[in-house]
Design an enzyme around this catalytic site. Structure first.
Site, mmCIF file in Angstrom:
data_model
loop_
_atom_site.group_PDB
_atom_site.id
_atom_site.type_symbol
_atom_site.label_atom_id
_atom_site.label_comp_id
_atom_site.label_asym_id
_atom_site.label_seq_id
_atom_site.Cartn_x
_atom_site.Cartn_y
_atom_site.Cartn_z
ATOM 1 C CB ALA A 155 -0.976 -0.032 1.166
ATOM 2 C CB CYS A 156 0.460 4.567 1.576
ATOM 3 S SG CYS A 156 -1.155 4.984 0.872
ATOM 4 C CB SER A 157 4.407 1.364 3.685
ATOM 5 O OG SER A 157 3.815 2.098 4.726
#
Length: 376
Positions: A155-157
């Site tokens: 995801a956003c990481s």
């Protein structure tokens, strides 16, 4: 084992920008049509009337003023409210690979070395165009790179997880240099009919090249960034979710349909992620002998201005001075995995040798990654 450095970064920004005012105009037109078409059911209390939005509400809630998108026309059509992206044949370069290649070429130009010196490609992103073949292998072919390539999604990481993986490959000798790309077409996974989230995301692509620290720097090119330490963390949560995909399309009508696109419990995310990430940063800094209060800059995931400001205050122990906690949300919106790399790419020219900073991401999973760097 050899140390790893971030040698260069690259950025591709789509040419079309969509302002809050334009987005709200379309959303409110949809709300007006929906309420008119369902007036009887709304009056009878069987369904609730939709509430219009405003540019002021969006900016106050998120810090976002506009976003870049690969297609603007479909997002401004209240009958459509999704990007119009023509399907390409399997023999053509896919659009996700195309924007990744553009960002990679920018990074390669800043690096000053040929793509042939890259030994691995990682495509680290939230919003993959397909399951397989891997997007990274398509990028690898388009750039004429040998070696190996694969996709990863945290995801956003994804970008910080990608930097950690690239640094490990370099340190282990698996590759002398690694290209990581973060192409994000978030508009293809966003529910533009949801007042609470239709404004959150934008489209973009970033790239980073990680190489051995003992490699020569090309004349006239930047010496890059020593990676002081990397740390990753995951903790399962349903508070940010996207069930997009054929396997989850069989639910009965009306059951779980909203979660087939991006959905989140924003207040829960704020309460749970901010302390998790703040504590992780401070603990990691302590463990590698870095004073978090002495960091020259924070390049955080561009999630929400209130989250970023709160994390900045907790890490620095004070209100960040202008420019210390980089915010590009106003122009780019949330670009998922690419956000922290955009911030790093656009705001580091004033660093001198020995100055330290932090690249940090956090998002669905929950997932979080910290990469402390020092200017060479």
């Amino acid at each position: 084992m050899p140390d790893a450095v971030i040698a260069a970064t690259g950025l591709y920004t789509p040419p079309q920008s969509l302002s809050n005012a334009e987005l709200v105009e379309t959303f409110n037109a949809y709300v007006e049509r929906f309420n008119a078409a369902n007036a009887e059911a709304i009056a009878a209390g069987r369904i609730g009337a939709l509430i219009p939005s405003s540019a002021e509400f969006i900016e106050k809630a998120s810090g976002i003023k506009s976003r870049f998108v690969v297609d603007k026309s479909g997002l401004m059509d209240p009958e459509l409210m999704r990007p119009v992206i023509p399907e390409r044949s399997n023999d053509e370069l896919s659009i996700l690979a195309e924007i990744a290649v553009e960002a990679a070429r920018d990074a390669l130009a800043r690096w000053g070395k040929p793509a042939s010196e890259i030994g691995a490609v990682i495509c680290a992103a939230s919003n993959m165009q397909r399951a397989y073949p891997a997007m990274a292998i398509e990028v690898q072919q388009a750039l004429g790179i040998e070696g190996f390539a694969f996709d990863m999604n945290v995801a956003c990481s994804s970008a910080t997880f990608g930097l950690k993986t690239a640094a490990d490959f370099v340190a282990s000798g698996s590759a002398r240099a690694v290209l990581m790309v973060n192409p994000e077409i978030c508009s293809g996974h966003l529910n533009f009919r949801d007042r609470d989230s239709h404004f959150i995301f934008g489209d973009v692509a970033t790239a980073a090249i990680v190489e051995r620290a003992d490699q020569p720097v090309q004349d006239g090119h930047d010496a890059g960034w020593e990676i002081l330490g990397t740390r990753l963390k995951t903790q399962f949560s349903n508070n940010i979710r996207n069930n997009f995909g054929f396997l989850n399309r069989a639910a009965p009508e009306g059951v779980g349909q909203k979660d087939k696109l991006f959905t989140q419990e924003g207040r829960k995310v704020f309460r749970e992620v901010v302390p998790m990430v703040s504590d992780m940063i401070v603990e990691h800094a302590r463990d590698i002998g870095v004073d978090p209060k002495g960091l020259k800059r924070l390049w955080l995931h561009q999630a929400n201005i209130n989250m970023n400001e709160m994390i900045g205050r907790r890490v620095l122990g004070r209100e960040p001075a202008p420019g210390e906690n980089v915010i590009i949300l106003d122009e780019y919106a949330n670009t998922s995995s690419a956000g922290s790399i955009i911030a790093f790419h656009k705001a580091n020219d004033d660093f001198g040798a020995g100055d330290t900073g932090l690249i940090c991401s956090f998002g669905a999973g929950y997932s979080a990654g910290t990469v402390f760097v020092r200017k060479r």
